[in-house]
Design an enzyme around this catalytic site. Structure first.
Site, short mmCIF file in Angstrom:
data_model
loop_
_atom_site.label_atom_id
_atom_site.label_comp_id
_atom_site.label_asym_id
_atom_site.label_seq_id
_atom_site.Cartn_x
_atom_site.Cartn_y
_atom_site.Cartn_z
CE LYS A 171 -3.95 -2.21 0.60
NZ LYS A 171 -3.35 -3.59 0.52
C1 LIG Z 1 -4.04 -4.70 0.16
C2 LIG Z 1 -3.21 -6.06 0.12
C3 LIG Z 1 -3.40 -7.14 -0.65
C4 LIG Z 1 -4.89 -7.01 -1.72
O1 LIG Z 1 -4.57 -5.96 -2.58
P1 LIG Z 1 -5.68 -5.44 -3.41
O2 LIG Z 1 -5.04 -4.33 -4.40
O3 LIG Z 1 -6.78 -4.82 -2.54
O4 LIG Z 1 -6.11 -6.83 -4.48
C5 LIG Z 1 -2.76 -8.24 -0.94
N1 LIG Z 1 -1.77 -8.23 0.17
C6 LIG Z 1 -1.40 -7.18 1.31
C7 LIG Z 1 -0.34 -7.41 1.94
C8 LIG Z 1 -2.28 -6.07 1.15
O5 LIG Z 1 -1.92 -5.24 2.14
#
Ligand SMILES: *Cc1c(COP(=O)(O)O)cnc(C)c1O
Length: 498
Positions: A112
């Site tokens: 993120k």
């Molecule tokens: C948010 C997240 C995901 C999922 O990603 P999306 O873009 O919501 O599909 C997968 N792994 C981790 C560690 C995340 O923080």
């Protein structure tokens, strides 16, 4: 060329990129989409010699056409700096023949950070460009990683405040500690008595409540979103797929033009959609493998054409993927029906009504680039263990789901193209589950004893982001029912509802 943005549901169109970023979600509940997906205007061979920041610029400038070169380069420079523990920003590690694209070198050690380190800068520039004088209030629902990454991005940014809602008991201990110890007077954290979907639905409801918006406006505030529905999250994520391909080329791992597949551990469908955008922009990506955990609503969707959220919500060791409503899928739905906003709106109305919709055969064939798979807890733990034992490479539980589904894909299809696996979190963010996977059950109970044990066994140093929360004081203790989320926001802003 000036690109404009429109709602997937037809209620708004003709917005500039900066207006779409400021709004987050369209008034009709739809998501903003560019009028078309641009083509990269620099050859891959040239991109291969560029830094992450330069590639981010070449990618993002094509979407954010109302930002000047100086503005966009300024945002990129502020975002992708020494907050990341590697100059590469995203690293590629080769293990067991696959390329793990490590997206967790930012300040909160999950992917993120790739988008949320730049979003606050895109937003403050957007506010300035549009003459906004209100304070911008970011609302975010989090399944664990978004919340912390968003607060880390927005903390102390003048003219902004941020309120994060997370499902109490639905995030890892490290994730929770990262959030409740967040500094900055402009940040608030609220634990919801419900799951992630309750939090996300609650946030969407607040965005759709015009009387609440009026109340905030009177008090000098306006809402925006840091969730992955914001186009300002999606666009920066496209850059790392361009970067990954360029680096593989630069390092002589692939030929120019060679097809490379991508596996993405998926929740809200933002990360994998960014890969799809990169493919549409001209990066030679092949299959996009959508990996789910036991909440396999997307696997079922890609296998049957029916999206059905009516099922039990399962808590897994990959909590950031414990999601039954994958918001960003709406963008693919919209593209797959030829950008038909009425059709998209009708399907989404079915989703919010009966929790279910079905796409046509034509739409399904449009989505043939995607391949859905899922992995259970045992299979995920087994792949973490085997990768560690055979290559000494440690991955987290989310990446473990992707690695397991990647193996299934290769077995079932015989497709032998090279593979990029999006590695979305540091193993230390989910230490308990990772340690159990490699050393067996019955591990120490104290979170930090587990962290230290994992570091000892793996020979990998504990990341600074985890060291920090060992002793940091808890600053946030708010909790509420999903029905009281507006009340919490108003209280934090100092303008309680009558
Ligand atoms: C948010 C997240 C995901 C999922 O990603 P999306 O873009 O919501 O599909 C997968 N792994 C981790 C560690 C995340 O923080």
């Amino acid at each position: 060329m000036n690109r404009t943005y429109q709602s997937t549901r037809g209620g708004e169109k003709g917005l500039t990129a900066s207006q779409a970023i400021l709004k987050g979600l369209a008034c009709d509940g739809g998501l903003f989409m560019p009028d078309s997906i641009p083509q990269l205007d620099v050859p891959m061979k040239t991109l291969a010699g560029m830094s992450y920041q330069e590639i981010a610029y070449e990618t993002m400038k094509l979407f954010l056409t109302d930002f000047t070169e100086e503005e966009l380069k300024g945002c990129i420079a502020k975002a992708y700096d020494s907050k990341f523990d590697t100059e590469e920003i995203a690293e590629l590690a080769k293990a067991d023949g696959d390329y793990y694209l490590e997206l967790y070198h930012g300040s909160t050690i999950a992917f993120k950070d790739m988008a949320l380190s730049i979003l606050p800068h895109l937003m403050t520039v957007s506010a300035k460009k549009n003459g906004v004088s209100n304070e911008i209030v970011i609302l975010a629902a989090t399944s664990g990683d978004t919340g912390k990454a968003a607060m880390a991005g927005f903390a102390g940014v003048p003219g902004t405040r941020i309120v994060v809602f997370y499902p109490k008991g639905g995030v890892s201990r490290v994730q929770e500690l990262q959030m409740v110890t967040q500094k900055g007077d402009n940040t608030a954290v609220v634990a919801i008595h419900g799951n992630f979907d309750d939090a996300q639905t609650g946030v969407k409801h607040i965005f759709g409540d015009s009387s609440f918006a009026d109340h905030l406006e009177k008090n000098g505030f306006q809402l925006s979103s840091a969730n992955s529905i914001n186009i300002g999250r999606l666009v920066p994520q496209v850059a790392y797929y361009v970067y990954a391909y360029a680096k593989l080329l630069e390092n002589g791992e692939i030929e120019d033009g060679e097809t490379v597949n991508v596996t993405v551990p998926t929740g809200n469908f933002g990360n994998i959609l960014a890969a799809y955008f990169a493919k549409k922009m001209g990066v030679p990506l092949g299959r996009l493998i959508c990996a789910s955990n036991e909440n396999k609503v997307l696997y079922d969707f890609f296998s049957t054409g029916v999206y059905d959220r009516n099922r039990p919500f399962i808590l897994t060791s990959s909590p950031s993927m414990d999601i039954l409503i994958s918001s960003n899928l709406e963008r693919l739905i919209y593209l797959s029906c030829g950008c038909d906003t009425e059709k998209t709106a009708a399907l989404m109305a079915n989703l919010s009504g009966g929790g279910k919709y079905e796409v046509t055969e034509e739409m399904r064939s449009y989505m043939a680039d995607f391949w859905g798979g899922f992995a259970g807890e045992g299979e995920t733990a087994a792949v973490i263990k085997s990768l560690f034992e055979s290559c000494g490479y440690l991955i987290d539980t989310h990446t473990g789901v992707a690695a397991a589904v990647c193996r299934q894909y290769k077995e079932k299809t015989g497709d032998s193209h090279k593979m990029i696996i999006a590695s979305t979190a540091s193993p230390f963010k989910f230490s308990g589950s990772v340690l159990e996977a490699i050393a067996g059950p019955g591990q120490e109970k104290d979170e930090f004893a587990i962290v230290d044990e994992l570091s000892r066994i793996s020979g990998v140093a504990v990341p600074a982001a985890v060291e920090e929360i060992r002793t940091a004081p808890v600053r946030h203790t708010r909790e509420c029912d999903p029905a009281d989320m507006e009340k919490q926001v108003a209280e934090f802003l100092g303008c309680p509802l009558a």
